[in-house]
Design a protein around this motif. Sequence first.
Motif, short mmCIF file in Angstrom:
data_model
loop_
_atom_site.label_atom_id
_atom_site.label_comp_id
_atom_site.label_asym_id
_atom_site.label_seq_id
_atom_site.Cartn_x
_atom_site.Cartn_y
_atom_site.Cartn_z
N GLY A 109 0.82 -1.20 0.00
CA GLY A 109 0.00 0.00 0.00
C GLY A 109 0.85 1.25 0.00
N ALA A 110 1.91 1.24 0.81
CA ALA A 110 2.80 2.39 0.88
C ALA A 110 3.50 2.62 -0.46
CB ALA A 110 3.83 2.19 1.98
N ALA A 111 3.96 1.55 -1.10
CA ALA A 111 4.64 1.68 -2.39
C ALA A 111 3.72 2.35 -3.41
CB ALA A 111 5.09 0.30 -2.88
N LEU A 112 2.46 1.95 -3.44
CA LEU A 112 1.51 2.55 -4.38
C LEU A 112 1.28 4.03 -4.07
CD1 LEU A 112 -1.03 -0.41 -4.59
CD2 LEU A 112 0.41 0.44 -6.46
N SER B 34 2.41 7.15 -6.52
CA SER B 34 1.45 8.07 -7.12
C SER B 34 1.60 9.51 -6.63
CB SER B 34 0.02 7.58 -6.85
OG SER B 34 -0.25 7.57 -5.46
N ARG B 35 2.04 9.71 -5.38
CA ARG B 35 2.08 11.06 -4.81
C ARG B 35 3.48 11.54 -4.43
NH1 ARG B 35 -2.12 13.66 -3.24
NH2 ARG B 35 -1.23 14.43 -1.28
N GLY B 36 4.45 10.63 -4.39
CA GLY B 36 5.78 11.03 -3.94
C GLY B 36 5.89 10.97 -2.44
N TYR B 37 7.12 10.93 -1.96
CA TYR B 37 7.34 10.78 -0.52
C TYR B 37 6.77 11.95 0.27
CZ TYR B 37 9.72 10.61 3.97
OH TYR B 37 9.99 10.59 5.32
N ALA B 38 7.10 13.16 -0.13
CA ALA B 38 6.71 14.34 0.66
C ALA B 38 5.20 14.49 0.78
CB ALA B 38 7.32 15.60 0.04
N ALA B 39 4.48 14.17 -0.29
CA ALA B 39 3.03 14.40 -0.30
C ALA B 39 2.23 13.23 0.29
CB ALA B 39 2.55 14.66 -1.73
N THR B 40 2.88 12.13 0.57
CA THR B 40 2.19 10.95 1.10
C THR B 40 2.14 11.01 2.62
OG1 THR B 40 2.82 9.55 -0.77
CG2 THR B 40 2.24 8.43 1.27
N SER B 41 0.99 10.71 3.18
CA SER B 41 0.84 10.64 4.64
C SER B 41 0.54 9.20 5.04
CB SER B 41 -0.30 11.55 5.11
OG SER B 41 -1.55 11.03 4.68
N VAL C 90 -1.78 5.96 3.44
CA VAL C 90 -1.37 4.56 3.35
C VAL C 90 -2.39 3.68 4.05
CG1 VAL C 90 0.40 2.86 3.98
CG2 VAL C 90 1.09 5.16 3.23
N ALA C 91 -2.84 4.09 5.22
CA ALA C 91 -3.84 3.32 5.96
C ALA C 91 -5.13 3.20 5.16
CB ALA C 91 -4.12 3.98 7.31
N ALA C 92 -5.56 4.31 4.54
CA ALA C 92 -6.78 4.28 3.73
C ALA C 92 -6.62 3.36 2.53
CB ALA C 92 -7.13 5.69 3.26
N ARG C 93 -5.43 3.35 1.95
CA ARG C 93 -5.17 2.51 0.77
C ARG C 93 -5.37 1.03 1.09
NH1 ARG C 93 -3.66 2.75 -4.89
NH2 ARG C 93 -2.71 4.76 -4.46
N ALA D 11 5.78 -0.33 -8.45
CA ALA D 11 5.64 0.67 -7.38
C ALA D 11 6.86 0.66 -6.46
CB ALA D 11 4.37 0.43 -6.59
N PHE D 12 7.35 -0.54 -6.14
CA PHE D 12 8.54 -0.65 -5.29
C PHE D 12 9.76 -0.05 -5.99
CE2 PHE D 12 5.79 -3.66 -3.23
CZ PHE D 12 6.20 -3.69 -1.90
#
Length: 199
Positions: free
Chosen positions: A6-9, A13-20, A24-27, A91-92
Amino acid sequence: MEIMEGAALCFESRGYAATSLDEVAARISSTKGRIYHHYASKAELFLDVYRTGMMMNFQAIEPLLEHDMPPVERLKAVLGAHVRCVIRTKAFQNVVIQGVDMLRHGTMPANEHAELAQLAELRDAYSEHFSKLLEDARAAGAIDYSRIKIALNSLFMCINGPIVWFTPREGQAEHDIEAVADECVLYAMRLLGYSGEMP
């Protein structure tokens, strides 16, 4: 593994900085608490995804490195294994690329930056396998190049291309993916001056 997938996806899609971690939990239809049970921070999760992406690559090619076959056939086999791994774990692999850029630009705190540097050493070890393959195939007269560093970088641009431009379609047949991988290997080998038969 579900958390990492989930985190890889999300990172892809959003990049490290924009991902919370909430995203990831919602994914994965889970809670942030579940993620914190395994990871102390987003950076720790990112680094684990990066490391896992690299280990996927090693696992894909290592069984072929000692096969008893002509050097050029071993090179083609390893290139094919790498491209197929890249496609199936896209994604990885995208996270690996992000990690390389983050190390170059120093965009992580000191502790995580140090671990990024260690992961870069893992990438260097992976790259060394390809350097050896190129040297062996060149010594056998099957390929040619002037500078191995340029040959190696050009080769990786070719076989890592699907990380950027390949998007699997739902229900896409396995033979379509195989055809994409074979064509990437074809271009990589032609780039190295190989004129022999290809799949």
